[in-house]
Every structure is written in C-alpha cells, then in structure tokens.
Design a protein around this motif. Structure first.
Motif, PDB file in Angstrom:
ATOM      1  N   LEU A 193      -4.520  -6.182   7.219  1.00 14.08           N
ATOM      2  CA  LEU A 193      -5.576  -7.198   7.251  1.00 14.08           C
ATOM      3  C   LEU A 193      -5.165  -8.469   6.512  1.00 14.08           C
ATOM      4  O   LEU A 193      -5.258  -9.572   7.065  1.00 14.08           O
ATOM      5  CB  LEU A 193      -6.853  -6.647   6.617  1.00 14.08           C
ATOM      6  N   ILE A 194      -4.707  -8.324   5.277  1.00 13.76           N
ATOM      7  CA  ILE A 194      -4.440  -9.476   4.420  1.00 13.76           C
ATOM      8  C   ILE A 194      -3.120 -10.159   4.758  1.00 13.76           C
ATOM      9  O   ILE A 194      -3.027 -11.392   4.799  1.00 13.76           O
ATOM     10  CB  ILE A 194      -4.445  -9.071   2.934  1.00 13.76           C
ATOM     11  N   ASN A 195      -2.083  -9.367   5.010  1.00  8.27           N
ATOM     12  CA  ASN A 195      -0.740  -9.922   5.193  1.00  8.27           C
ATOM     13  C   ASN A 195      -0.252  -9.922   6.630  1.00  8.27           C
ATOM     14  O   ASN A 195       0.789 -10.503   6.928  1.00  8.27           O
ATOM     15  CB  ASN A 195       0.273  -9.155   4.342  1.00  8.27           C
ATOM     16  N   ASN A 196      -0.979  -9.241   7.513  1.00  8.31           N
ATOM     17  CA  ASN A 196      -0.544  -9.121   8.907  1.00  8.31           C
ATOM     18  C   ASN A 196       0.918  -8.654   8.987  1.00  8.31           C
ATOM     19  O   ASN A 196       1.748  -9.248   9.679  1.00  8.31           O
ATOM     20  CB  ASN A 196      -0.717 -10.447   9.648  1.00  8.31           C
ATOM     21  N   THR A 197       1.224  -7.592   8.258  1.00  3.88           N
ATOM     22  CA  THR A 197       2.553  -7.025   8.276  1.00  3.88           C
ATOM     23  C   THR A 197       2.499  -5.565   8.681  1.00  3.88           C
ATOM     24  O   THR A 197       1.554  -4.848   8.334  1.00  3.88           O
ATOM     25  CB  THR A 197       3.237  -7.130   6.898  1.00  3.88           C
ATOM     26  N   ALA A 198       3.517  -5.151   9.403  1.00  8.61           N
ATOM     27  CA  ALA A 198       3.630  -3.745   9.799  1.00  8.61           C
ATOM     28  C   ALA A 198       4.500  -2.973   8.817  1.00  8.61           C
ATOM     29  O   ALA A 198       4.640  -1.748   8.941  1.00  8.61           O
ATOM     30  CB  ALA A 198       4.222  -3.644  11.204  1.00  8.61           C
ATOM     31  N   GLN A 199       5.104  -3.673   7.845  1.00  7.34           N
ATOM     32  CA  GLN A 199       5.922  -2.969   6.865  1.00  7.34           C
ATOM     33  C   GLN A 199       5.026  -2.074   6.011  1.00  7.34           C
ATOM     34  O   GLN A 199       4.007  -2.508   5.483  1.00  7.34           O
ATOM     35  CB  GLN A 199       6.673  -3.953   5.976  1.00  7.34           C
ATOM     36  N   SER A 200       5.419  -0.836   5.853  1.00  6.11           N
ATOM     37  CA  SER A 200       4.598   0.124   5.122  1.00  6.11           C
ATOM     38  C   SER A 200       4.588  -0.174   3.633  1.00  6.11           C
ATOM     39  O   SER A 200       5.498  -0.830   3.100  1.00  6.11           O
ATOM     40  CB  SER A 200       5.124   1.541   5.346  1.00  6.11           C
ATOM     41  N   CYS A 201       3.573   0.341   2.982  1.00 11.74           N
ATOM     42  CA  CYS A 201       3.487   0.194   1.538  1.00 11.74           C
ATOM     43  C   CYS A 201       4.668   0.915   0.883  1.00 11.74           C
ATOM     44  O   CYS A 201       5.221   0.434  -0.110  1.00 11.74           O
ATOM     45  CB  CYS A 201       2.160   0.769   1.045  1.00 11.74           C
ATOM     46  N   LYS A 202       5.067   2.049   1.431  1.00 16.44           N
ATOM     47  CA  LYS A 202       6.205   2.810   0.901  1.00 16.44           C
ATOM     48  C   LYS A 202       7.477   1.967   0.920  1.00 16.44           C
ATOM     49  O   LYS A 202       8.211   1.910  -0.071  1.00 16.44           O
ATOM     50  CB  LYS A 202       6.412   4.085   1.714  1.00 16.44           C
ATOM     51  N   ALA A 203       7.728   1.288   2.046  1.00 14.18           N
ATOM     52  CA  ALA A 203       8.920   0.443   2.150  1.00 14.18           C
ATOM     53  C   ALA A 203       8.845  -0.719   1.167  1.00 14.18           C
ATOM     54  O   ALA A 203       9.856  -1.110   0.568  1.00 14.18           O
ATOM     55  CB  ALA A 203       9.067  -0.077   3.578  1.00 14.18           C
ATOM     56  N   SER A 204       7.665  -1.272   0.993  1.00 15.38           N
ATOM     57  CA  SER A 204       7.488  -2.383   0.062  1.00 15.38           C
ATOM     58  C   SER A 204       7.779  -1.941  -1.364  1.00 15.38           C
ATOM     59  O   SER A 204       8.450  -2.655  -2.131  1.00 15.38           O
ATOM     60  CB  SER A 204       6.065  -2.934   0.169  1.00 15.38           C
ATOM     61  N   VAL A 205       7.287  -0.769  -1.732  1.00 13.47           N
ATOM     62  CA  VAL A 205       7.514  -0.262  -3.088  1.00 13.47           C
ATOM     63  C   VAL A 205       8.998   0.035  -3.309  1.00 13.47           C
ATOM     64  O   VAL A 205       9.545  -0.231  -4.389  1.00 13.47           O
ATOM     65  CB  VAL A 205       6.656   0.984  -3.360  1.00 13.47           C
ATOM     66  N   GLU A 206       9.667   0.567  -2.301  1.00 16.11           N
ATOM     67  CA  GLU A 206      11.106   0.809  -2.416  1.00 16.11           C
ATOM     68  C   GLU A 206      11.850  -0.497  -2.681  1.00 16.11           C
ATOM     69  O   GLU A 206      12.767  -0.545  -3.512  1.00 16.11           O
ATOM     70  CB  GLU A 206      11.627   1.477  -1.144  1.00 16.11           C
ATOM     71  N   ASN A 207      11.450  -1.564  -1.997  1.00 19.38           N
ATOM     72  CA  ASN A 207      12.062  -2.868  -2.235  1.00 19.38           C
ATOM     73  C   ASN A 207      11.729  -3.404  -3.622  1.00 19.38           C
ATOM     74  O   ASN A 207      12.548  -4.052  -4.272  1.00 19.38           O
ATOM     75  CB  ASN A 207      11.625  -3.862  -1.165  1.00 19.38           C
ATOM     76  N   LEU A 208      10.511  -3.144  -4.063  1.00 18.11           N
ATOM     77  CA  LEU A 208      10.097  -3.561  -5.401  1.00 18.11           C
ATOM     78  C   LEU A 208      10.948  -2.881  -6.469  1.00 18.11           C
ATOM     79  O   LEU A 208      11.433  -3.532  -7.404  1.00 18.11           O
ATOM     80  CB  LEU A 208       8.615  -3.225  -5.611  1.00 18.11           C
ATOM     81  N   LEU A 209      11.141  -1.590  -6.335  1.00 20.76           N
ATOM     82  CA  LEU A 209      11.948  -0.851  -7.305  1.00 20.76           C
ATOM     83  C   LEU A 209      13.384  -1.356  -7.302  1.00 20.76           C
ATOM     84  O   LEU A 209      14.010  -1.481  -8.361  1.00 20.76           O
ATOM     85  CB  LEU A 209      11.905   0.649  -6.991  1.00 20.76           C
ATOM     86  N   LEU A 210      13.908  -1.664  -6.116  1.00 25.61           N
ATOM     87  CA  LEU A 210      15.259  -2.197  -6.005  1.00 25.61           C
ATOM     88  C   LEU A 210      15.354  -3.571  -6.658  1.00 25.61           C
ATOM     89  O   LEU A 210      16.299  -3.865  -7.394  1.00 25.61           O
ATOM     90  CB  LEU A 210      15.671  -2.264  -4.534  1.00 25.61           C
ATOM     91  N   SER A 211      14.368  -4.424  -6.395  1.00 27.84           N
ATOM     92  CA  SER A 211      14.339  -5.761  -6.984  1.00 27.84           C
ATOM     93  C   SER A 211      14.389  -5.689  -8.503  1.00 27.84           C
ATOM     94  O   SER A 211      15.112  -6.461  -9.149  1.00 27.84           O
ATOM     95  CB  SER A 211      13.076  -6.514  -6.536  1.00 27.84           C
ATOM     96  N   ALA A 212      13.644  -4.753  -9.064  1.00 27.28           N
ATOM     97  CA  ALA A 212      13.566  -4.639 -10.520  1.00 27.28           C
ATOM     98  C   ALA A 212      14.882  -4.195 -11.143  1.00 27.28           C
ATOM     99  O   ALA A 212      15.105  -4.415 -12.342  1.00 27.28           O
ATOM    100  CB  ALA A 212      12.447  -3.677 -10.903  1.00 27.28           C
ATOM    101  N   THR A 213      15.779  -3.562 -10.362  1.00 23.88           N
ATOM    102  CA  THR A 213      17.092  -3.187 -10.885  1.00 23.88           C
ATOM    103  C   THR A 213      18.059  -4.368 -10.863  1.00 23.88           C
ATOM    104  O   THR A 213      19.088  -4.344 -11.541  1.00 23.88           O
ATOM    105  CB  THR A 213      17.722  -2.029 -10.070  1.00 23.88           C
ATOM    106  N   LEU A 214      17.755  -5.405 -10.083  1.00 26.85           N
ATOM    107  CA  LEU A 214      18.653  -6.531  -9.898  1.00 26.85           C
ATOM    108  C   LEU A 214      18.262  -7.762 -10.710  1.00 26.85           C
ATOM    109  O   LEU A 214      19.114  -8.574 -11.061  1.00 26.85           O
ATOM    110  CB  LEU A 214      18.702  -6.915  -8.417  1.00 26.85           C
ATOM    111  N   CYS A 215      16.978  -7.893 -10.992  1.00 24.04           N
ATOM    112  CA  CYS A 215      16.471  -9.105 -11.639  1.00 24.04           C
ATOM    113  C   CYS A 215      15.106  -8.801 -12.239  1.00 24.04           C
ATOM    114  O   CYS A 215      14.388  -7.919 -11.743  1.00 24.04           O
ATOM    115  CB  CYS A 215      16.352 -10.227 -10.596  1.00 24.04           C
ATOM    116  N   THR A 216      14.748  -9.490 -13.301  1.00 22.24           N
ATOM    117  CA  THR A 216      13.396  -9.347 -13.854  1.00 22.24           C
ATOM    118  C   THR A 216      12.381  -9.579 -12.743  1.00 22.24           C
ATOM    119  O   THR A 216      12.421 -10.599 -12.054  1.00 22.24           O
ATOM    120  CB  THR A 216      13.152 -10.349 -14.989  1.00 22.24           C
ATOM    121  N   THR A 217      11.477  -8.619 -12.561  1.00 24.58           N
ATOM    122  CA  THR A 217      10.537  -8.670 -11.445  1.00 24.58           C
ATOM    123  C   THR A 217       9.112  -8.512 -11.950  1.00 24.58           C
ATOM    124  O   THR A 217       8.829  -7.639 -12.773  1.00 24.58           O
ATOM    125  CB  THR A 217      10.856  -7.561 -10.418  1.00 24.58           C
TER     126      THR A 217
END
Length: 284
Positions: A178-202
C-alpha cells in the motif's frame, strides 16, 4: 527576488543545477546539500507520499561525472565562501552544512556507476573541508543492497564516515504494498538491512502516515515492534530509528487520502521502540 529557503521547500532545481540542490532539513537543523542521481524522476518504488512530480518506474540515468564535480565544487564554494546564506535568507542558526545527502527524485542506488559517484562526492567534500565535520548520508529504500555495485558504494561511504538511512515504512506485506507499491518482501528488505549494517553505519527511517483516516493500526505497530525485536536478537548493529510523518503534499494519486499523524501518536510509538533498546528521533 530569491525566495527564503525553508524546511517545507525541497525543490531540487532551486539553484538551477542538475545534480546539486540545497535543503533546510527539519531533521538535521541546518543546511543539507542534496545530491540527485535520479534526474529523470525514476524510482523502482512508488511511495504514496512521494513529492516527486511526474514520478515513473525506472532507474537512474547515466551520470555526467564532470558536471557533478563542477556543480558540487561550485556550490560548496558559494556556501563556504560566497553569499549563499544571504541570498536565500537562511536563518543565522541554520547557517551550517549539516550533511551532504544523496537522495533526490528516485532510488539513488539504481545508478549504474553508484560506487564511483559515492567516492567522487566524498573526495570533493573532503578536499573542501566539509568532511569529516559534516555528515555523509545515503537515503535509500534499501531494495538493491544485495547488488555488488551497491555494496561497493556502501563500503566507500563508510570510508568517509558516512551512514545509510534505510527506509522501512511498514513491517507487513500489505502495508508495504500500500505505502511503497513494492513487491519486495519484508524478509528480503530485512536481509538487505542486516547486510547494510555490516558495511556502513545504518539507521532505520520510517515515514508513518494516516491513510484514509485509519491512523496507525495495532497490527502495523506490533509487526514493526516484532521486526525490531528480531533485528535486536540477530546481533545487528542497528541503534537508531528515525520516525517522521508527512510535512509536504504528496504528488501521487493517493494524495487526498493522506494526512500526517499527530505528535502524540508518533511520540507514543517512539516510546515503545525505545523500550526495546533503540535510540529514536521523531520529526513532525
């Protein structure tokens, strides 16, 4: 006559440049120098609160690196040594460069030459004496962090002491659709978030809106809190959550259905998040 820059004016062509634009940031409390990679108004998401005119689905166009360099060097010179603050009637207490923020009119990590652009901006700002005193920020929906070019860019951002503001507006699949009009799952988003936090302050940034007078539902709040608890258990080095609501009119078809959430609702939710052990800021 030049108009006064305010926190409600985020027009990306206010100084007549292609890639560089000034913003008086309500969250940062001073001048934020915006860098717009998506000059074609293209994004891979379509958030219903987005203020970009003529937003379309797509990726950032090829970067003119020489023009980006010339514009950034010119604009930093105007701010540091020219009369920029006077011409745009910037209040005295806001006459400081708080950050250089890569945001603009779409998803910046969709730029093919993303890592190279991150490094160029970092070098120019360091030479001008802006870094390390000011922040270097990437504002992103995080959907492409799994790509090697994006990871290379985050490593470069980290080398300049930068940070990622990672968008997560909903922890439910229905809310994201509804808000983002994205088909990317929340699970995939969280996986990217965890990865981001290993590479740079997030840091997590979350825009909460009142859609069709429904407010912030208990389902959405609990899903978000559960997600944060899972992140905490994972050992992820994520410390900060930034909550905000809309301050300017959306230019999307859903605009008339949107309203800002009240300070009371935002602050109460912030307290629930703080109870989980996170630092939380609230921007109204």
């Amino acid at each position: 006559m030049v108009s006064k820059l305010t926190t409600t004016d985020h027009c990306s062509d206010v100084v007549g440049l292609k890639y560089v634009y000034p913003v008086i940031s309500r969250r940062m409390g001073g001048l934020s120098i915006g860098i717009n990679f998506n000059t074609n108004n293209a994004c891979n998401w379509r958030c219903i609160y987005c203020q970009v005119p003529g937003l379309k689905i797509g990726t950032a166009p090829a970067m003119d690196f020489k023009l980006l360099e010339n514009e950034l060097r010119f604009f930093l010179g105007e701010v540091l040594n020219g009369d920029f603050y006077q011409r745009f009637q910037v209040d005295k207490n806001q006459q400081v460069i708080k950050d250089i923020a890569i945001a603009g009119n779409g998803e910046p990590t969709s730029l093919k030459e993303f890592a190279e652009a991150i490094d160029l901006i970092g070098k120019i700002a360091t030479e001008a004496g802006v870094f390390p005193h000011s922040n270097y920020v990437l504002i992103t929906n995080g959907s492409l962090v799994h790509q090697a070019k994006v990871q290379a860019g985050l490593k470069s951002l980290n080398s300049y002491g930068g940070e990622v503001w990672f968008k997560l507006d909903s922890a439910t699949e229905e809310g994201r659709a509804l808000i983002n009009n994205t088909a990317q799952s929340c699970k995939a988003s969280v996986e990217n978030l965890l990865l981001s936090a290993t590479l740079c302050t997030t840091k997590l940034q979350t825009c909460l809106v009142d859609y069709n007078k429904q407010g912030l539902s208990d389902k959405e709040k609990q899903a978000y809190l559960n997600l944060l608890m899972d992140i905490k258990k994972s050992g992820c080095n994520l410390q900060t959550v930034m909550l905000y609501t809309i301050a300017r009119p959306s230019l999307q078809p859903e605009a008339l259905l949107l309203a800002p959430l009240s300070p009371e609702i935002l602050n109460a939710f912030a307290d629930q998040i703080r109870f989980l052990g996170f630092d939380v800021s609230v921007s109204i």
